[in-house]
Design a protein around this motif. Structure first.
Motif, PDB file in Angstrom:
ATOM      1  N   UNK A 245       0.841  -1.198   0.000  1.00 60.67           N
ATOM      2  CA  UNK A 245       0.000   0.000   0.000  1.00 60.67           C
ATOM      3  C   UNK A 245       0.876   1.247   0.000  1.00 60.67           C
ATOM      4  N   UNK A 246       1.980   1.152   0.712  1.00 61.77           N
ATOM      5  CA  UNK A 246       2.869   2.310   0.792  1.00 61.77           C
ATOM      6  C   UNK A 246       3.645   2.525  -0.508  1.00 61.77           C
ATOM      7  N   UNK A 247       4.061   1.457  -1.145  1.00 62.86           N
ATOM      8  CA  UNK A 247       4.887   1.575  -2.364  1.00 62.86           C
ATOM      9  C   UNK A 247       4.242   0.853  -3.547  1.00 62.86           C
ATOM     10  N   UNK A 248       3.094   1.332  -4.024  1.00 62.97           N
ATOM     11  CA  UNK A 248       2.476   0.658  -5.180  1.00 62.97           C
ATOM     12  C   UNK A 248       3.303   0.820  -6.453  1.00 62.97           C
ATOM     13  N   UNK A 249       4.096   1.896  -6.524  1.00 62.99           N
ATOM     14  CA  UNK A 249       4.884   2.170  -7.736  1.00 62.99           C
ATOM     15  C   UNK A 249       5.846   1.047  -8.067  1.00 62.99           C
ATOM     16  N   UNK A 250       6.419   0.417  -7.031  1.00 61.39           N
ATOM     17  CA  UNK A 250       7.376  -0.669  -7.284  1.00 61.39           C
ATOM     18  C   UNK A 250       6.694  -1.815  -8.018  1.00 61.39           C
ATOM     19  N   UNK A 251       5.402  -2.042  -7.710  1.00 62.87           N
ATOM     20  CA  UNK A 251       4.655  -3.104  -8.393  1.00 62.87           C
ATOM     21  C   UNK A 251       4.453  -2.737  -9.860  1.00 62.87           C
ATOM     22  N   UNK A 252       4.117  -1.478 -10.093  1.00 63.37           N
ATOM     23  CA  UNK A 252       3.882  -1.028 -11.472  1.00 63.37           C
ATOM     24  C   UNK A 252       5.176  -1.144 -12.279  1.00 63.37           C
ATOM     25  N   UNK A 253       6.289  -0.696 -11.677  1.00 56.99           N
ATOM     26  CA  UNK A 253       7.551  -0.693 -12.419  1.00 56.99           C
ATOM     27  C   UNK A 253       8.078  -2.109 -12.652  1.00 56.99           C
ATOM     28  N   UNK A 254       7.955  -2.966 -11.636  1.00 55.06           N
ATOM     29  CA  UNK A 254       8.508  -4.308 -11.884  1.00 55.06           C
ATOM     30  C   UNK A 254       7.641  -5.080 -12.867  1.00 55.06           C
ATOM     31  N   UNK A 255       6.327  -4.831 -12.871  1.00 50.87           N
ATOM     32  CA  UNK A 255       5.530  -5.489 -13.925  1.00 50.87           C
ATOM     33  C   UNK A 255       5.843  -4.882 -15.302  1.00 50.87           C
ATOM     34  N   UNK A 256       6.196  -3.592 -15.353  1.00 43.92           N
ATOM     35  CA  UNK A 256       6.624  -3.006 -16.645  1.00 43.92           C
ATOM     36  C   UNK A 256       7.845  -3.739 -17.163  1.00 43.92           C
ATOM     37  N   UNK A 257       8.786  -3.996 -16.267  1.00 40.88           N
ATOM     38  CA  UNK A 257       9.994  -4.730 -16.660  1.00 40.88           C
ATOM     39  C   UNK A 257       9.646  -6.123 -17.150  1.00 40.88           C
ATOM     40  N   UNK A 259       6.861  -7.212 -18.402  1.00 41.34           N
ATOM     41  CA  UNK A 259       6.132  -7.185 -19.690  1.00 41.34           C
ATOM     42  C   UNK A 259       7.074  -6.978 -20.874  1.00 41.34           C
ATOM     43  N   UNK A 260       8.227  -6.360 -20.618  1.00 44.95           N
ATOM     44  CA  UNK A 260       9.176  -6.112 -21.715  1.00 44.95           C
ATOM     45  C   UNK A 260      10.006  -7.351 -22.055  1.00 44.95           C
ATOM     46  N   UNK A 280      -1.420  -1.524 -16.516  1.00 47.60           N
ATOM     47  CA  UNK A 280      -1.093  -2.626 -17.443  1.00 47.60           C
ATOM     48  C   UNK A 280      -2.265  -3.592 -17.510  1.00 47.60           C
ATOM     49  N   UNK A 281      -3.230  -3.344 -18.381  1.00 49.35           N
ATOM     50  CA  UNK A 281      -4.394  -4.224 -18.435  1.00 49.35           C
ATOM     51  C   UNK A 281      -4.047  -5.670 -18.789  1.00 49.35           C
ATOM     52  N   UNK A 282      -2.857  -5.872 -19.377  1.00 41.12           N
ATOM     53  CA  UNK A 282      -2.495  -7.244 -19.771  1.00 41.12           C
ATOM     54  C   UNK A 282      -2.014  -8.108 -18.607  1.00 41.12           C
ATOM     55  N   UNK A 283      -1.810  -7.519 -17.432  1.00 39.20           N
ATOM     56  CA  UNK A 283      -1.327  -8.294 -16.284  1.00 39.20           C
ATOM     57  C   UNK A 283      -2.529  -8.876 -15.531  1.00 39.20           C
ATOM     58  N   UNK A 284      -2.429 -10.148 -15.156  1.00 39.62           N
ATOM     59  CA  UNK A 284      -3.505 -10.797 -14.400  1.00 39.62           C
ATOM     60  C   UNK A 284      -3.176 -10.672 -12.909  1.00 39.62           C
ATOM     61  N   UNK A 285      -4.061 -10.056 -12.151  1.00 38.52           N
ATOM     62  CA  UNK A 285      -3.722  -9.672 -10.773  1.00 38.52           C
ATOM     63  C   UNK A 285      -4.494 -10.467  -9.729  1.00 38.52           C
ATOM     64  N   UNK A 286      -3.793 -10.798  -8.645  1.00 37.29           N
ATOM     65  CA  UNK A 286      -4.433 -11.361  -7.455  1.00 37.29           C
ATOM     66  C   UNK A 286      -3.849 -10.629  -6.246  1.00 37.29           C
ATOM     67  N   UNK A 287      -4.471 -10.851  -5.097  1.00 33.59           N
ATOM     68  CA  UNK A 287      -3.995 -10.159  -3.896  1.00 33.59           C
ATOM     69  C   UNK A 287      -2.831 -10.895  -3.231  1.00 33.59           C
ATOM     70  N   UNK A 288      -2.801 -12.230  -3.400  1.00 37.80           N
ATOM     71  CA  UNK A 288      -1.793 -13.013  -2.675  1.00 37.80           C
ATOM     72  C   UNK A 288      -1.078 -14.011  -3.580  1.00 37.80           C
ATOM     73  N   UNK A 289       0.142 -14.340  -3.191  1.00 36.40           N
ATOM     74  CA  UNK A 289       0.961 -15.279  -3.958  1.00 36.40           C
ATOM     75  C   UNK A 289       0.247 -16.630  -4.103  1.00 36.40           C
ATOM     76  N   UNK A 290      -0.397 -17.087  -2.999  1.00 34.40           N
ATOM     77  CA  UNK A 290      -1.058 -18.395  -3.027  1.00 34.40           C
ATOM     78  C   UNK A 290      -2.148 -18.486  -4.079  1.00 34.40           C
ATOM     79  N   UNK A 291      -2.782 -17.333  -4.368  1.00 32.46           N
ATOM     80  CA  UNK A 291      -3.896 -17.337  -5.342  1.00 32.46           C
ATOM     81  C   UNK A 291      -3.402 -17.230  -6.781  1.00 32.46           C
ATOM     82  N   UNK A 292      -2.112 -16.997  -6.946  1.00 32.84           N
ATOM     83  CA  UNK A 292      -1.638 -16.588  -8.278  1.00 32.84           C
ATOM     84  C   UNK A 292      -1.599 -17.709  -9.299  1.00 32.84           C
ATOM     85  N   UNK A 424      13.180 -11.592 -14.236  1.00 30.80           N
ATOM     86  CA  UNK A 424      12.276 -12.699 -13.915  1.00 30.80           C
ATOM     87  C   UNK A 424      11.607 -13.223 -15.190  1.00 30.80           C
ATOM     88  N   UNK A 425      11.315 -12.316 -16.124  1.00 34.22           N
ATOM     89  CA  UNK A 425      10.718 -12.757 -17.387  1.00 34.22           C
ATOM     90  C   UNK A 425      11.699 -13.627 -18.179  1.00 34.22           C
TER      91      UNK A 425
END
Ligand SMILES: NC(=O)C1=CN([C@@H]2O[C@H](COP(=O)(O)OP(=O)(O)OC[C@H]3O[C@@H](n4cnc5c(N)ncnc54)[C@H](O)[C@@H]3O)[C@@H](O)[C@H]2O)[C@@H](O)CC1
Ligand SMILES: Nc1ncnc2c1ncn2[C@@H]1O[C@H](COP(=O)(O)OP(=O)(O)O)[C@@H](O)[C@H]1O
Ligand SMILES: [K+]
Length: 485
Positions: A245-257, A259-260, A280-292, A424-425
């Motif tokens: 919640x505090x650092x949502x930007x890191x999620x956006x940036x690492x998913x940008x990486x 996706x490339x 990034x509408x192409x990313x499939x999102x869940x709240x937790x690792x277990x659900x992914x 990771x990709x």
């Protein structure tokens, strides 16, 4: 694959080659290459070679010999050459005689200004640090261009450490091969532009360099280009556990990486799902690792936090049989709870900067950054990518790579998040941990160059946007653009 060879390995290769050649041949090859490069520089900066002034700082060994023989060639073209012995009166006697025959002068007090200064103080026989007279001379001479002969004198040739004074060159003309100081640590910052002169050493060099350096052809050979039978799953699914919640930007940036990269599907697990989905509408999102669901590689850590919830998510990631990249907060957690790695069998890549390294290892990285990365990799049985101006990658069995593409514009907040997602990709697409780390650093550096062309300021988002172009340029430059899976 290119590389950098230790002083001892270069000497072994030289000994083999010299046994087949008349005495002095190698030094003449080196001097000829050096003189050609100096003439090129003088022409470019001064419109010509004739009438320019060159000062040689000459040490007692063959490095001074190379410099003096090259200066003799320049003197024959009308250059005013002043050579200054910097260790007593000891200089290479044959080369000094050649210089005086060509009209150059050996002097104790050279002019204050020169168009070009040749640093022939120490080469691969040098111990770190400069003799006092060389330091005084360097401070007193105003040189338009400083050219280091083989290596910038004073550096630790085999490690790239600079524990004492050393020359800062504009250009380094290296003979036969790169040495580790050209690509590692603080020494690599003193090299300036590196020019390699071929003296015929190649076939005699050990096939395993001390430090490996990737090129476009390696990247193309490792890259998994999709084939006609591929679908989004077979190209590899990458999972990103990042942001908070505090650092949502890191999620956006690492998913940008992510996706490339070459994988076909990016899943995100974490509390920044909303922000990631929006961007990034192409990313499939869940709240937790277990659900992914299943992935072929995970990234965990950027902007993740270091609380109980983050630790629990990290444990879930590490329970997966897939390879993982651990970055940022995940590294802090590993530093605190090293046992979470102990059951791991699938590959792990750690991507520390120096402060994160200290958390993991207990002390900051040694100036020998190749060795620093390798000892941590061995201790934790992981691949380690140690970030910096010359990023280093080490495998747990001691293989060391130096990245040739970095640039200071990469030092911008969130840049590491993009790097980690992209890596990771690559892992998810089937690359090994070491290759994924080497390739990610290479392409990230190149993307920084594309984004920062023309001195533009660069943000982490710009680097992510430039990554596909970096991939395209690299694969097109190589002989074999991408293998089929
Ligand atoms: N061996 C060969 O056939 C070739 C060698 N070449 C040149 O030879 C160089 C190596 O030459 P050398 O083996 O003579 O070694 P260097 O020219 O590097 O110098 C060694 C000398 O400097 C002294 N020394 C070392 N570190 C010192 C320090 N920190 N302060 C004061 N004195 C110090 C040593 O005691 C020794 O006398 C290479 O870098 C390259 O420039 C090239 O000509 C190519 C062919
Ligand atoms: N002076 C520099 N020159 C070139 N690259 C650098 C320099 N400093 C840092 N970098 C690179 O910039 C990136 C920064 O990553 P990191 O420190 O994790 O940033 P963040 O945590 O903000 O994402 C790394 O790839 C690193 O190698
Ligand atoms: K030198």
């Amino acid at each position: 694959m290119d590389g950098a060879w230790s002083a001892a390995a270069v000497r072994r290769a030289e000994a083999q080659l010299m046994a087949q050649l008349p005495p002095g041949t190698l030094m003449q090859r080196a001097a000829a290459g050096l003189a050609t490069e100096c003439a090129r520089i003088l022409k470019r900066r001064n419109g010509g070679v004739y009438g320019t002034t060159v000062i040689v700082l000459a040490g007692p060994g063959d490095n001074g010999g190379d410099a003096l023989f090259a200066a003799a060639r320049l003197a024959r073209r009308g250059v005013r050459v002043f050579a200054v012995p910097v260790m007593g009166e000891r200089v290479h006697p044959v080369a000094a005689a050649a210089l005086t025959r060509a009209g150059g002068r050996l002097v104790a007090n050279p002019p204050r200004h020169c168009h070009l200064l040749l640093d022939g103080v120490l080469g691969i026989g040098g111990r770190p640090g400069l003799p006092g007279r060389a330091i005084d001379r360097l401070a007193a001479i105003d040189a338009d261009t400083i050219v280091a002969v083989d290596v910038p004198s004073g550096v630790d040739v085999d490690t790239g450490a600079v524990p004492a004074s050393a020359v800062t060159a504009d250009v380094t003309v290296a003979f036969g091969s790169r040495k580790p100081c050209h690509v590692l640590g603080r020494a690599a910052l003193l090299v300036g532009r590196l020019v390699l002169v071929d003296i015929g050493l190649g076939p005699h060099l050990d096939p395993h360099p001390a430090v490996r350096v990737a090129g476009d052809d390696d990247l193309a050979a490792w890259w998994h280009a999709p084939g006609p039978d591929d679908d989004k799953y077979t190209r590899g699914v990458v999972g990103v556990a990042a942001g908070s919640e505090r650092y949502p930007g890191a999620a956006v940036l690492s998913t940008s990486g992510a996706l490339a990269g070459p994988s076909g599907y990016v899943r995100y697990a974490g509390t920044a799902a909303e922000q990631v989905r929006r961007r990034h509408p192409e990313v499939v999102c869940t709240q937790e690792v277990k659900e992914a669901g299943r992935v072929q590689a995970w990234l965990a850590g950027p902007g993740f936090g270091t609380d109980e919830a983050a630790l629990a998510e990290l444990r879930h990631v590490l329970e997966s049989p897939a390879p993982v990249v651990l970055d940022a907060d995940a590294l802090t957690l590993i530093g605190e709870y090293p046992s979470v790695l102990s059951q791991r069998e699938a590959p792990v890549v750690l991507t520390p900067h120096d402060r994160e390294y200290e958390r993991l290892y207990g002390s900051p990285p040694a100036e020998d950054r190749g060795a620093a990365a390798a000892v941590l990799a061995k201790r934790l049985n992981c691949t380690v990518l140690l970030k910096g101006h010359h990023t280093v990658v080490a495998s747990s069995d001691g293989e060391v790579w130096a990245n040739p593409t970095g640039r200071p514009q990469l030092a911008t907040a969130g840049s590491g998040d993009v790097l980690a997602g992209f890596m990771a990709s690559l892992l998810a697409s089937g690359m090994s941990g070491v290759r994924a780390a080497v390739a990610a650093a290479y392409l990230h550096g190149r993307a920084g160059g594309i984004a920062g062309a023309g001195h533009r300021t660069v943000t982490a988002s710009d680097i992510a946007k430039a990554l596909p172009q970096a991939v395209g340029q690299t694969l097109s430059a190589a002989d074999t653009p991408g293998k089929r899976r």
